[in-house]
Design a protein around this motif. Structure first.
Motif, mmCIF file in Angstrom:
data_model
loop_
_atom_site.group_PDB
_atom_site.id
_atom_site.type_symbol
_atom_site.label_atom_id
_atom_site.label_comp_id
_atom_site.label_asym_id
_atom_site.label_seq_id
_atom_site.Cartn_x
_atom_site.Cartn_y
_atom_site.Cartn_z
ATOM 1 N N THR A 117 0.828 -1.203 0.000
ATOM 2 C CA THR A 117 0.000 0.000 0.000
ATOM 3 C C THR A 117 0.864 1.255 0.000
ATOM 4 O O THR A 117 1.973 1.262 0.537
ATOM 5 N N VAL A 118 0.320 2.303 -0.601
ATOM 6 C CA VAL A 118 0.956 3.620 -0.500
ATOM 7 C C VAL A 118 0.473 4.286 0.779
ATOM 8 O O VAL A 118 -0.639 4.040 1.244
ATOM 9 N N SER A 119 1.317 5.135 1.339
ATOM 10 C CA SER A 119 0.967 5.754 2.621
ATOM 11 C C SER A 119 -0.255 6.647 2.510
ATOM 12 O O SER A 119 -0.965 6.868 3.489
ATOM 13 N N SER A 120 -0.546 7.141 1.305
ATOM 14 C CA SER A 120 -1.697 8.028 1.145
ATOM 15 C C SER A 120 -3.010 7.272 0.980
ATOM 16 O O SER A 120 -4.042 7.876 0.701
ATOM 17 N N SER A 121 -2.977 5.933 1.155
ATOM 18 C CA SER A 121 -4.237 5.184 1.085
ATOM 19 C C SER A 121 -5.070 5.418 2.332
ATOM 20 O O SER A 121 -6.281 5.242 2.322
ATOM 21 N N GLY A 122 -4.413 5.813 3.421
ATOM 22 C CA GLY A 122 -5.049 6.306 4.636
ATOM 23 C C GLY A 122 -6.380 5.706 5.002
ATOM 24 O O GLY A 122 -6.508 4.520 5.310
ATOM 25 N N SER A 123 -7.412 6.551 4.941
ATOM 26 C CA SER A 123 -8.731 6.150 5.420
ATOM 27 C C SER A 123 -9.382 5.097 4.534
ATOM 28 O O SER A 123 -10.294 4.404 4.977
ATOM 29 N N VAL A 124 -8.940 4.939 3.293
ATOM 30 C CA VAL A 124 -9.557 3.961 2.401
ATOM 31 C C VAL A 124 -9.269 2.539 2.855
ATOM 32 O O VAL A 124 -10.153 1.682 2.894
ATOM 33 N N ILE A 125 -8.030 2.256 3.228
ATOM 34 C CA ILE A 125 -7.655 0.907 3.639
ATOM 35 C C ILE A 125 -8.320 0.521 4.959
ATOM 36 O O ILE A 125 -8.409 -0.657 5.307
ATOM 37 N N LEU A 126 -8.824 1.514 5.700
ATOM 38 C CA LEU A 126 -9.443 1.238 6.994
ATOM 39 C C LEU A 126 -10.964 1.352 6.950
ATOM 40 O O LEU A 126 -11.604 1.588 7.954
ATOM 41 N N ARG A 127 -11.533 1.179 5.766
ATOM 42 C CA ARG A 127 -12.986 1.253 5.634
ATOM 43 C C ARG A 127 -13.677 0.192 6.494
ATOM 44 O O ARG A 127 -13.145 -0.893 6.702
ATOM 45 N N PRO A 128 -14.898 0.507 6.972
ATOM 46 C CA PRO A 128 -15.654 -0.479 7.755
ATOM 47 C C PRO A 128 -15.834 -1.808 7.028
ATOM 48 O O PRO A 128 -15.888 -2.861 7.667
ATOM 49 N N ALA A 129 -15.916 -1.774 5.706
ATOM 50 C CA ALA A 129 -16.100 -3.019 4.948
ATOM 51 C C ALA A 129 -14.954 -3.983 5.182
ATOM 52 O O ALA A 129 -15.145 -5.208 5.160
ATOM 53 N N LEU A 130 -13.753 -3.449 5.439
ATOM 54 C CA LEU A 130 -12.617 -4.333 5.670
ATOM 55 C C LEU A 130 -12.678 -4.961 7.058
ATOM 56 O O LEU A 130 -12.190 -6.069 7.267
ATOM 57 N N SER A 137 -8.146 11.334 0.691
ATOM 58 C CA SER A 137 -8.257 10.088 1.455
ATOM 59 C C SER A 137 -7.008 9.768 2.271
ATOM 60 O O SER A 137 -6.987 8.795 3.012
ATOM 61 N N ALA A 138 -5.962 10.601 2.140
ATOM 62 C CA ALA A 138 -4.768 10.391 2.961
ATOM 63 C C ALA A 138 -5.020 10.779 4.411
ATOM 64 O O ALA A 138 -4.251 10.418 5.300
ATOM 65 N N ILE A 139 -6.097 11.499 4.642
ATOM 66 C CA ILE A 139 -6.364 12.047 5.973
ATOM 67 C C ILE A 139 -7.475 11.269 6.650
ATOM 68 O O ILE A 139 -8.560 11.088 6.096
ATOM 69 N N SER A 140 -7.187 10.798 7.849
ATOM 70 C CA SER A 140 -8.203 10.175 8.683
ATOM 71 C C SER A 140 -8.550 11.163 9.795
ATOM 72 O O SER A 140 -7.740 11.385 10.703
ATOM 73 N N PRO A 141 -9.722 11.809 9.741
ATOM 74 C CA PRO A 141 -10.062 12.834 10.724
ATOM 75 C C PRO A 141 -9.970 12.357 12.163
ATOM 76 O O PRO A 141 -9.596 13.121 13.061
ATOM 77 N N ALA A 142 -10.281 11.085 12.414
ATOM 78 C CA ALA A 142 -10.239 10.572 13.790
ATOM 79 C C ALA A 142 -8.818 10.562 14.334
ATOM 80 O O ALA A 142 -8.598 10.715 15.535
ATOM 81 N N ARG A 143 -7.824 10.389 13.441
ATOM 82 C CA ARG A 143 -6.442 10.306 13.900
ATOM 83 C C ARG A 143 -5.733 11.658 13.862
ATOM 84 O O ARG A 143 -4.716 11.838 14.496
ATOM 85 N N LEU A 144 -6.269 12.592 13.073
ATOM 86 C CA LEU A 144 -5.650 13.915 12.959
ATOM 87 C C LEU A 144 -6.715 14.990 13.156
ATOM 88 O O LEU A 144 -6.952 15.822 12.278
ATOM 89 N N PRO A 145 -7.374 14.987 14.329
ATOM 90 C CA PRO A 145 -8.512 15.894 14.531
ATOM 91 C C PRO A 145 -8.125 17.366 14.538
ATOM 92 O O PRO A 145 -8.967 18.230 14.314
ATOM 93 N N GLN A 146 -6.850 17.661 14.803
ATOM 94 C CA GLN A 146 -6.437 19.051 14.896
ATOM 95 C C GLN A 146 -6.106 19.669 13.543
ATOM 96 O O GLN A 146 -5.821 20.846 13.450
ATOM 97 N N LEU A 147 -6.159 18.862 12.482
ATOM 98 C CA LEU A 147 -5.885 19.382 11.147
ATOM 99 C C LEU A 147 -7.174 19.863 10.481
ATOM 100 O O LEU A 147 -8.172 19.155 10.454
ATOM 101 N N GLN A 148 -7.126 21.076 9.960
ATOM 102 C CA GLN A 148 -8.211 21.603 9.143
ATOM 103 C C GLN A 148 -7.940 21.199 7.691
ATOM 104 O O GLN A 148 -6.780 21.098 7.284
ATOM 105 N N THR A 149 -8.982 20.969 6.924
ATOM 106 C CA THR A 149 -8.778 20.611 5.524
ATOM 107 C C THR A 149 -9.723 21.415 4.634
ATOM 108 O O THR A 149 -10.870 21.688 5.009
ATOM 109 N N LYS A 150 -9.211 21.764 3.460
ATOM 110 C CA LYS A 150 -10.021 22.440 2.447
ATOM 111 C C LYS A 150 -9.645 21.871 1.083
ATOM 112 O O LYS A 150 -8.460 21.743 0.774
ATOM 113 N N ALA A 151 -10.652 21.527 0.291
ATOM 114 C CA ALA A 151 -10.397 21.033 -1.060
ATOM 115 C C ALA A 151 -9.802 22.150 -1.904
ATOM 116 O O ALA A 151 -10.199 23.318 -1.790
#
Length: 203
Positions: free
Chosen positions: A8-21, A153-167
Protein backbone atom coordinates in the motif's frame (compact mmCIF):
# COMPACT_ATOMS: atom_id res chain seq x y z
CA UNK A 1 -6.51 -20.01 6.84
CA UNK A 2 -3.80 -18.20 5.00
CA UNK A 3 -1.86 -14.98 4.57
CA UNK A 4 -2.78 -12.09 2.33
CA UNK A 5 0.17 -9.96 1.22
CA UNK A 6 -0.69 -6.38 0.28
CA UNK A 7 1.44 -3.44 -0.76
CA UNK A 8 0.00 0.00 0.00
CA UNK A 9 0.96 3.62 -0.50
CA UNK A 10 0.97 5.75 2.62
CA UNK A 11 -1.70 8.03 1.14
CA UNK A 12 -4.24 5.18 1.08
CA UNK A 13 -5.05 6.31 4.64
CA UNK A 14 -8.73 6.15 5.42
CA UNK A 15 -9.56 3.96 2.40
CA UNK A 16 -7.66 0.91 3.64
CA UNK A 17 -9.44 1.24 6.99
CA UNK A 18 -12.99 1.25 5.63
CA UNK A 19 -15.65 -0.48 7.75
CA UNK A 20 -16.10 -3.02 4.95
CA UNK A 21 -12.62 -4.33 5.67
CA UNK A 22 -13.52 -4.87 9.31
CA UNK A 23 -16.46 -6.93 8.09
CA UNK A 24 -14.11 -8.86 5.81
CA UNK A 25 -11.86 -9.60 8.78
CA UNK A 26 -14.80 -10.67 10.94
CA UNK A 27 -15.87 -13.22 8.31
CA UNK A 28 -12.31 -14.44 7.59
CA UNK A 29 -10.83 -14.90 11.07
CA UNK A 30 -8.21 -17.33 9.83
CA UNK A 31 -6.62 -14.81 7.47
CA UNK A 32 -3.51 -12.90 8.52
CA UNK A 33 -2.24 -9.82 6.75
CA UNK A 34 1.25 -8.90 5.63
CA UNK A 35 1.22 -5.19 4.78
CA UNK A 36 4.14 -3.58 2.97
CA UNK A 37 4.25 0.22 2.83
CA UNK A 38 5.98 2.01 0.01
CA UNK A 39 5.50 4.52 -2.74
CA UNK A 40 3.66 3.56 -5.92
CA UNK A 41 6.84 2.54 -7.73
CA UNK A 42 7.97 0.25 -4.91
CA UNK A 43 4.54 -1.40 -4.77
CA UNK A 44 4.62 -1.97 -8.54
CA UNK A 45 8.07 -3.51 -8.20
CA UNK A 46 6.95 -5.85 -5.39
CA UNK A 47 3.97 -6.96 -7.46
CA UNK A 48 6.19 -7.64 -10.46
CA UNK A 49 8.49 -9.79 -8.33
CA UNK A 50 5.62 -11.75 -6.79
CA UNK A 51 6.36 -10.50 -3.26
CA UNK A 52 2.78 -9.33 -2.77
CA UNK A 53 -0.56 -10.42 -4.22
CA UNK A 54 -2.42 -7.08 -4.22
CA UNK A 55 -1.23 -3.50 -4.63
CA UNK A 56 -3.01 -0.30 -3.62
CA UNK A 57 -1.41 2.57 -5.52
CA UNK A 58 -2.14 6.05 -6.84
CA UNK A 59 -2.63 7.29 -10.36
CA UNK A 60 -0.88 8.09 -12.57
CA UNK A 61 1.14 4.93 -13.30
CA UNK A 62 1.59 2.61 -16.27
CA UNK A 63 -1.37 0.25 -16.09
CA UNK A 64 -0.62 -2.08 -19.02
CA UNK A 65 0.73 -5.01 -16.97
CA UNK A 66 -2.00 -4.93 -14.32
CA UNK A 67 -5.66 -5.61 -13.78
CA UNK A 68 -6.87 -2.37 -12.20
CA UNK A 69 -9.95 -1.39 -10.24
CA UNK A 70 -10.09 2.37 -9.84
CA UNK A 71 -11.65 3.89 -6.73
CA UNK A 72 -13.58 7.18 -7.06
CA UNK A 73 -11.61 10.24 -8.11
CA UNK A 74 -10.81 12.60 -5.26
CA UNK A 75 -9.48 16.13 -4.91
CA UNK A 76 -6.19 17.21 -3.47
CA UNK A 77 -6.72 19.10 -0.23
CA UNK A 78 -4.85 21.64 1.83
CA UNK A 79 -4.34 20.39 5.40
CA UNK A 80 -3.09 22.66 8.16
CA UNK A 81 -2.97 22.99 11.93
CA UNK A 82 -5.67 25.10 13.53
CA UNK A 83 -2.92 27.38 14.89
CA UNK A 84 -2.28 28.65 11.34
CA UNK A 85 -4.24 31.30 9.48
CA UNK A 86 -7.23 30.18 7.42
CA UNK A 87 -6.32 30.94 3.79
CA UNK A 88 -9.99 31.16 2.70
CA UNK A 89 -12.11 32.20 5.72
CA UNK A 90 -15.71 31.05 5.60
CA UNK A 91 -15.11 28.76 2.61
CA UNK A 92 -14.89 24.96 2.46
CA UNK A 93 -12.50 25.09 -0.51
CA UNK A 94 -9.91 27.41 -1.96
CA UNK A 95 -8.51 28.31 -5.35
CA UNK A 96 -5.00 27.55 -6.53
CA UNK A 97 -4.31 31.30 -6.40
CA UNK A 98 -5.00 31.31 -2.65
CA UNK A 99 -1.98 29.05 -2.13
CA UNK A 100 0.32 31.89 -3.21
CA UNK A 101 2.84 32.68 -0.47
CA UNK A 102 1.81 29.86 1.87
CA UNK A 103 4.68 27.66 3.14
CA UNK A 104 3.73 24.38 1.46
CA UNK A 105 4.60 20.80 2.38
CA UNK A 106 4.39 18.58 -0.68
CA UNK A 107 4.41 14.83 -1.19
CA UNK A 108 7.07 14.46 -3.92
CA UNK A 109 4.85 12.04 -5.87
CA UNK A 110 2.80 15.07 -7.01
CA UNK A 111 5.70 17.48 -7.49
CA UNK A 112 5.56 17.65 -11.31
CA UNK A 113 1.76 17.80 -11.46
CA UNK A 114 1.63 20.54 -8.84
CA UNK A 115 4.29 22.63 -10.55
CA UNK A 116 2.59 22.24 -13.94
CA UNK A 117 -0.70 23.48 -12.47
CA UNK A 118 0.99 26.41 -10.70
CA UNK A 119 2.82 27.34 -13.89
CA UNK A 120 -0.45 27.32 -15.82
CA UNK A 121 -1.77 29.86 -13.29
CA UNK A 122 1.45 31.92 -13.31
CA UNK A 123 2.15 31.06 -9.68
CA UNK A 124 5.47 30.33 -8.01
CA UNK A 125 4.78 28.01 -5.05
CA UNK A 126 6.59 28.59 -1.77
CA UNK A 127 7.81 25.06 -0.99
CA UNK A 128 8.89 24.66 2.62
CA UNK A 129 9.36 20.88 2.41
CA UNK A 130 9.20 18.07 -0.13
CA UNK A 131 9.22 14.44 1.01
CA UNK A 132 8.41 10.90 -0.10
CA UNK A 133 5.61 9.96 2.29
CA UNK A 134 2.10 11.28 2.82
CA UNK A 135 2.36 10.56 6.56
CA UNK A 136 5.49 12.70 6.82
CA UNK A 137 3.69 15.47 4.95
CA UNK A 138 0.82 15.36 7.45
CA UNK A 139 3.11 15.15 10.48
CA UNK A 140 4.88 18.32 9.34
CA UNK A 141 1.53 20.02 8.88
CA UNK A 142 0.42 18.84 12.33
CA UNK A 143 3.33 20.73 13.93
CA UNK A 144 2.12 23.97 12.39
CA UNK A 145 5.20 24.43 10.22
CA UNK A 146 3.22 24.80 7.01
CA UNK A 147 0.32 23.75 4.82
CA UNK A 148 0.25 20.22 3.40
CA UNK A 149 -1.01 19.36 -0.10
CA UNK A 150 -2.28 15.76 -0.06
CA UNK A 151 -5.04 13.56 -1.54
CA UNK A 152 -8.27 13.78 0.45
CA UNK A 153 -8.26 10.09 1.45
CA UNK A 154 -4.77 10.39 2.96
CA UNK A 155 -6.36 12.05 5.97
CA UNK A 156 -8.20 10.18 8.68
CA UNK A 157 -10.06 12.83 10.72
CA UNK A 158 -10.24 10.57 13.79
CA UNK A 159 -6.44 10.31 13.90
CA UNK A 160 -5.65 13.91 12.96
CA UNK A 161 -8.51 15.89 14.53
CA UNK A 162 -6.44 19.05 14.90
CA UNK A 163 -5.89 19.38 11.15
CA UNK A 164 -8.21 21.60 9.14
CA UNK A 165 -8.78 20.61 5.52
CA UNK A 166 -10.02 22.44 2.45
CA UNK A 167 -10.40 21.03 -1.06
CA UNK A 168 -8.26 22.76 -3.68
CA UNK A 169 -10.67 23.86 -6.39
CA UNK A 170 -8.57 22.86 -9.39
CA UNK A 171 -9.74 20.12 -11.82
CA UNK A 172 -6.19 19.01 -12.65
CA UNK A 173 -5.30 18.43 -8.99
CA UNK A 174 -7.27 15.21 -8.67
CA UNK A 175 -6.12 11.66 -8.14
CA UNK A 176 -7.42 8.11 -7.69
CA UNK A 177 -6.43 5.06 -5.76
CA UNK A 178 -6.24 1.86 -7.77
CA UNK A 179 -6.38 -1.73 -6.53
CA UNK A 180 -4.13 -3.73 -8.84
CA UNK A 181 -2.99 -7.28 -9.46
CA UNK A 182 -0.64 -8.59 -12.16
CA UNK A 183 -2.32 -9.74 -15.36
CA UNK A 184 -2.18 -13.46 -16.17
CA UNK A 185 -1.22 -14.45 -12.61
CA UNK A 186 -3.27 -16.70 -10.35
CA UNK A 187 -5.28 -14.73 -7.79
CA UNK A 188 -6.51 -16.52 -4.68
CA UNK A 189 -10.20 -16.46 -3.83
CA UNK A 190 -9.38 -14.65 -0.59
CA UNK A 191 -7.60 -11.94 -2.55
CA UNK A 192 -10.62 -11.56 -4.84
CA UNK A 193 -12.94 -11.29 -1.82
CA UNK A 194 -10.66 -8.69 -0.24
CA UNK A 195 -10.69 -6.60 -3.43
CA UNK A 196 -14.49 -6.83 -3.54
CA UNK A 197 -14.69 -5.62 0.06
CA UNK A 198 -12.37 -2.71 -0.64
CA UNK A 199 -13.91 -1.59 -3.92
CA UNK A 200 -17.58 -2.26 -3.12
CA UNK A 201 -17.97 -0.99 0.45
CA UNK A 202 -21.77 -0.91 0.22
CA UNK A 203 -22.07 -4.47 -1.10
Amino acid sequence: RGTLSIGTVSSSGSVILRPALRQFHDSHRGIRFEIYDGNTFRVLDMLGKGLIEIGIVRTPFKQDAFDCTLLPEEPMVLAYADTLADPSPGQTSLTIEQLQGLPLILYRRFDQLFHDVCEAHNLTPNLLCRNDDARTTLLWAETGLGYAVVPASAISPARLPQLQTKAIDEPRLRTQLAVITPKHRYLSSIARQFIDALTNPEA
